[in-house]
Scaffold this motif. Structure first.
Motif, PDB file in Angstrom:
ATOM      1  N   ALA A  16       0.838  -1.206   0.000  1.00 29.15           N
ATOM      2  CA  ALA A  16       0.000   0.000   0.000  1.00 29.15           C
ATOM      3  C   ALA A  16       0.869   1.251   0.000  1.00 29.15           C
ATOM      4  CB  ALA A  16      -0.900   0.001   1.229  1.00 29.15           C
ATOM      5  N   TYR A  17       0.292   2.325  -0.520  1.00 23.06           N
ATOM      6  CA  TYR A  17       0.906   3.643  -0.455  1.00 23.06           C
ATOM      7  C   TYR A  17      -0.154   4.563   0.134  1.00 23.06           C
ATOM      8  CZ  TYR A  17       3.127   8.008  -1.771  1.00 23.06           C
ATOM      9  OH  TYR A  17       3.706   9.250  -1.745  1.00 23.06           O
ATOM     10  N   GLY A  18       0.029   4.946   1.374  1.00 19.06           N
ATOM     11  CA  GLY A  18      -0.980   5.767   2.044  1.00 19.06           C
ATOM     12  C   GLY A  18      -2.110   4.908   2.580  1.00 19.06           C
ATOM     13  N   VAL A  19      -3.211   5.576   2.917  1.00 19.32           N
ATOM     14  CA  VAL A  19      -4.327   4.878   3.570  1.00 19.32           C
ATOM     15  C   VAL A  19      -5.593   4.829   2.718  1.00 19.32           C
ATOM     16  CG1 VAL A  19      -3.490   5.357   5.889  1.00 19.32           C
ATOM     17  CG2 VAL A  19      -5.034   6.982   4.792  1.00 19.32           C
ATOM     18  N   ARG A  20      -5.527   5.307   1.472  1.00 19.95           N
ATOM     19  CA  ARG A  20      -6.737   5.383   0.645  1.00 19.95           C
ATOM     20  C   ARG A  20      -6.755   4.389  -0.521  1.00 19.95           C
ATOM     21  NH1 ARG A  20      -6.785  11.431   1.602  1.00 19.95           N
ATOM     22  NH2 ARG A  20      -8.281  11.585   3.325  1.00 19.95           N
ATOM     23  N   GLY A  21      -5.980   3.310  -0.392  1.00 18.18           N
ATOM     24  CA  GLY A  21      -6.056   2.266  -1.404  1.00 18.18           C
ATOM     25  C   GLY A  21      -5.065   2.375  -2.543  1.00 18.18           C
ATOM     26  N   GLU A  22      -4.183   3.382  -2.522  1.00 16.21           N
ATOM     27  CA  GLU A  22      -3.164   3.434  -3.568  1.00 16.21           C
ATOM     28  C   GLU A  22      -2.153   2.319  -3.320  1.00 16.21           C
ATOM     29  OE1 GLU A  22      -1.612   7.323  -5.261  1.00 16.21           O
ATOM     30  OE2 GLU A  22      -2.514   7.984  -3.355  1.00 16.21           O
ATOM     31  N   VAL A  69      -9.824  -1.394  -5.673  1.00  7.70           N
ATOM     32  CA  VAL A  69      -9.019  -1.329  -4.449  1.00  7.70           C
ATOM     33  C   VAL A  69      -9.184   0.069  -3.864  1.00  7.70           C
ATOM     34  CG1 VAL A  69      -6.688  -1.458  -3.481  1.00  7.70           C
ATOM     35  CG2 VAL A  69      -7.371  -3.011  -5.325  1.00  7.70           C
ATOM     36  N   SER A  70      -9.801   0.137  -2.684  1.00  9.02           N
ATOM     37  CA  SER A  70     -10.072   1.458  -2.108  1.00  9.02           C
ATOM     38  C   SER A  70      -9.598   1.610  -0.669  1.00  9.02           C
ATOM     39  CB  SER A  70     -11.575   1.771  -2.186  1.00  9.02           C
ATOM     40  OG  SER A  70     -12.305   0.765  -1.511  1.00  9.02           O
ATOM     41  N   THR A  71      -8.998   0.548  -0.096  1.00  9.80           N
ATOM     42  CA  THR A  71      -8.516   0.659   1.278  1.00  9.80           C
ATOM     43  C   THR A  71      -7.061   0.196   1.362  1.00  9.80           C
ATOM     44  OG1 THR A  71      -9.107  -1.594   1.961  1.00  9.80           O
ATOM     45  CG2 THR A  71     -10.831   0.105   2.173  1.00  9.80           C
ATOM     46  N   LYS A  72      -6.400   0.652   2.403  1.00  7.58           N
ATOM     47  CA  LYS A  72      -5.013   0.239   2.662  1.00  7.58           C
ATOM     48  C   LYS A  72      -4.946  -1.277   2.828  1.00  7.58           C
ATOM     49  CE  LYS A  72      -1.223   1.022   6.000  1.00  7.58           C
ATOM     50  NZ  LYS A  72      -0.522  -0.108   5.530  1.00  7.58           N
ATOM     51  N   GLU A  73      -5.908  -1.858   3.494  1.00  6.67           N
ATOM     52  CA  GLU A  73      -5.925  -3.301   3.725  1.00  6.67           C
ATOM     53  C   GLU A  73      -6.026  -4.083   2.411  1.00  6.67           C
ATOM     54  OE1 GLU A  73      -6.640  -1.095   7.230  1.00  6.67           O
ATOM     55  OE2 GLU A  73      -7.867  -1.058   5.419  1.00  6.67           O
ATOM     56  N   GLN A  74      -6.865  -3.602   1.507  1.00  5.36           N
ATOM     57  CA  GLN A  74      -6.980  -4.263   0.204  1.00  5.36           C
ATOM     58  C   GLN A  74      -5.662  -4.157  -0.559  1.00  5.36           C
ATOM     59  OE1 GLN A  74     -10.391  -1.970  -1.139  1.00  5.36           O
ATOM     60  NE2 GLN A  74     -11.641  -3.845  -1.225  1.00  5.36           N
ATOM     61  N   ALA A  75      -5.045  -2.982  -0.514  1.00  3.03           N
ATOM     62  CA  ALA A  75      -3.771  -2.774  -1.214  1.00  3.03           C
ATOM     63  C   ALA A  75      -2.679  -3.651  -0.610  1.00  3.03           C
ATOM     64  CB  ALA A  75      -3.376  -1.299  -1.163  1.00  3.03           C
ATOM     65  N   ASP A  76      -2.607  -3.708   0.722  1.00  6.22           N
ATOM     66  CA  ASP A  76      -1.604  -4.546   1.387  1.00  6.22           C
ATOM     67  C   ASP A  76      -1.806  -6.023   1.072  1.00  6.22           C
ATOM     68  OD1 ASP A  76       0.171  -2.793   2.628  1.00  6.22           O
ATOM     69  OD2 ASP A  76      -1.096  -2.569   4.404  1.00  6.22           O
ATOM     70  N   ALA A  77      -3.045  -6.456   0.926  1.00  5.81           N
ATOM     71  CA  ALA A  77      -3.336  -7.860   0.636  1.00  5.81           C
ATOM     72  C   ALA A  77      -2.790  -8.277  -0.735  1.00  5.81           C
ATOM     73  CB  ALA A  77      -4.838  -8.121   0.710  1.00  5.81           C
ATOM     74  N   LEU A  78      -2.567  -7.323  -1.618  1.00  2.00           N
ATOM     75  CA  LEU A  78      -2.069  -7.619  -2.963  1.00  2.00           C
ATOM     76  C   LEU A  78      -0.542  -7.587  -3.044  1.00  2.00           C
ATOM     77  CD1 LEU A  78      -4.678  -5.612  -5.039  1.00  2.00           C
ATOM     78  CD2 LEU A  78      -4.489  -8.109  -4.836  1.00  2.00           C
ATOM     79  N   LYS A  79       0.126  -7.278  -1.935  1.00  2.00           N
ATOM     80  CA  LYS A  79       1.590  -7.196  -1.938  1.00  2.00           C
ATOM     81  C   LYS A  79       2.170  -8.498  -2.479  1.00  2.00           C
ATOM     82  CE  LYS A  79       5.585  -6.218   0.909  1.00  2.00           C
ATOM     83  NZ  LYS A  79       6.055  -5.761   2.217  1.00  2.00           N
ATOM     84  N   GLY A  80       3.105  -8.368  -3.411  1.00  2.00           N
ATOM     85  CA  GLY A  80       3.741  -9.533  -4.017  1.00  2.00           C
ATOM     86  C   GLY A  80       3.067 -10.022  -5.283  1.00  2.00           C
ATOM     87  N   THR A  81       1.875  -9.506  -5.578  1.00  2.00           N
ATOM     88  CA  THR A  81       1.170  -9.908  -6.793  1.00  2.00           C
ATOM     89  C   THR A  81       1.941  -9.433  -8.015  1.00  2.00           C
ATOM     90  OG1 THR A  81      -0.974  -9.798  -5.688  1.00  2.00           O
ATOM     91  CG2 THR A  81      -0.985  -9.676  -8.106  1.00  2.00           C
ATOM     92  N   ARG A  82       2.196 -10.351  -8.926  1.00  2.00           N
ATOM     93  CA  ARG A  82       2.868  -9.993 -10.177  1.00  2.00           C
ATOM     94  C   ARG A  82       1.804  -9.634 -11.205  1.00  2.00           C
ATOM     95  NH1 ARG A  82       8.230 -11.276  -9.998  1.00  2.00           N
ATOM     96  NH2 ARG A  82       8.500 -11.800 -12.174  1.00  2.00           N
ATOM     97  N   LEU A  83       2.082  -8.615 -11.988  1.00  2.00           N
ATOM     98  CA  LEU A  83       1.133  -8.105 -12.979  1.00  2.00           C
ATOM     99  C   LEU A  83       1.599  -8.489 -14.382  1.00  2.00           C
ATOM    100  CD1 LEU A  83       0.714  -4.556 -11.424  1.00  2.00           C
ATOM    101  CD2 LEU A  83      -0.849  -6.500 -11.205  1.00  2.00           C
ATOM    102  N   TYR A  84       0.666  -8.989 -15.169  1.00  2.00           N
ATOM    103  CA  TYR A  84       0.982  -9.491 -16.506  1.00  2.00           C
ATOM    104  C   TYR A  84       0.165  -8.772 -17.567  1.00  2.00           C
ATOM    105  CZ  TYR A  84       3.316 -13.336 -14.166  1.00  2.00           C
ATOM    106  OH  TYR A  84       4.173 -14.075 -13.385  1.00  2.00           O
TER     107      TYR A  84
END
Length: 180
Positions: A16-22, A69-84
């Motif tokens: 996550a970057y910040g608390v608003r889902g970035e 993705v609109s929350t910090k928690e949602q963004a953090d849950a995606l950490k490590g996800t590779r994008l294709y």
């Protein structure tokens, strides 16, 4: 759904970057911001789709918003996800450039035709790409510099690389049991 070999890894989420889902993301594109041009991006299995809008730059990466993705928690849950991105969305490459995914699995032969191993990964720690080579005659993997001097030939059609590795990088099969 795209076939796995039609997908090219163009980036990875680093939290996550910040608390608003970035999100923070690392782009593996030659021009880092070009990652947004290939959206919507896909998960490795091609089942999840992500829209992407870049919002800024941070040290060693970019920031952006992913659709849904609109929350910090949602963004953090995606950490490590590779994008294709599907291969057909990416630009063609000059003759002497390759997508890393196309190199993985190629046989590596020496200039005499002897099998050295297979490429299992491609790494870059700053100076140049390194091909990780594993093989039956190797106790550990070997990192082969991916330069024209050490890898004069890449033949994707034949599924092989011809290498002229630096002296001593690979064990010499003729030296078994010899002492100095």
């Amino acid at each position: 759904m795209a076939r796995k070999d039609d997908l090219i890894c163009v980036g990875a989420l680093s939290g996550a970057y910040g608390v608003r889902g970035e999100v923070r993301l690392k782009s593996f594109c030659a021009e880092p911001e070009a990652i947004a041009d290939y959206a919507p991006l896909l998960s490795e299995d091609g089942r999840q789709t992500y829209t992407l809008r870049l919002t800024g730059q941070v040290k060693n990466g970019l920031t952006g918003r992913l659709g849904g993705v609109s929350t910090k928690e949602q963004a953090d849950a995606l950490k490590g996800t590779r994008l294709y991105a599907p291969r057909d969305r990416l630009p063609g490459l000059p003759d002497d450039e390759y997508y890393h995914t196309d190199l993985i699995g190629l046989e590596v032969l020496d200039t005499g035709g002897g099998l050295l191993g297979k490429v299992t990964a491609v790494h870059n720690h700053g100076a140049t790409d390194l091909l990780e080579v594993r093989g039956a005659g190797l106790r550990d993997s070997v990192l082969l510099p991916f330069t024209l001097a050490h890898v004069p030939t890449v033949d994707l059609g034949a599924g092989r690389i011809i290498a002229d590795p630096p002296e001593g990088l690979f064990p010499d099969p003729d030296d078994k049991g010899k002492t100095a």
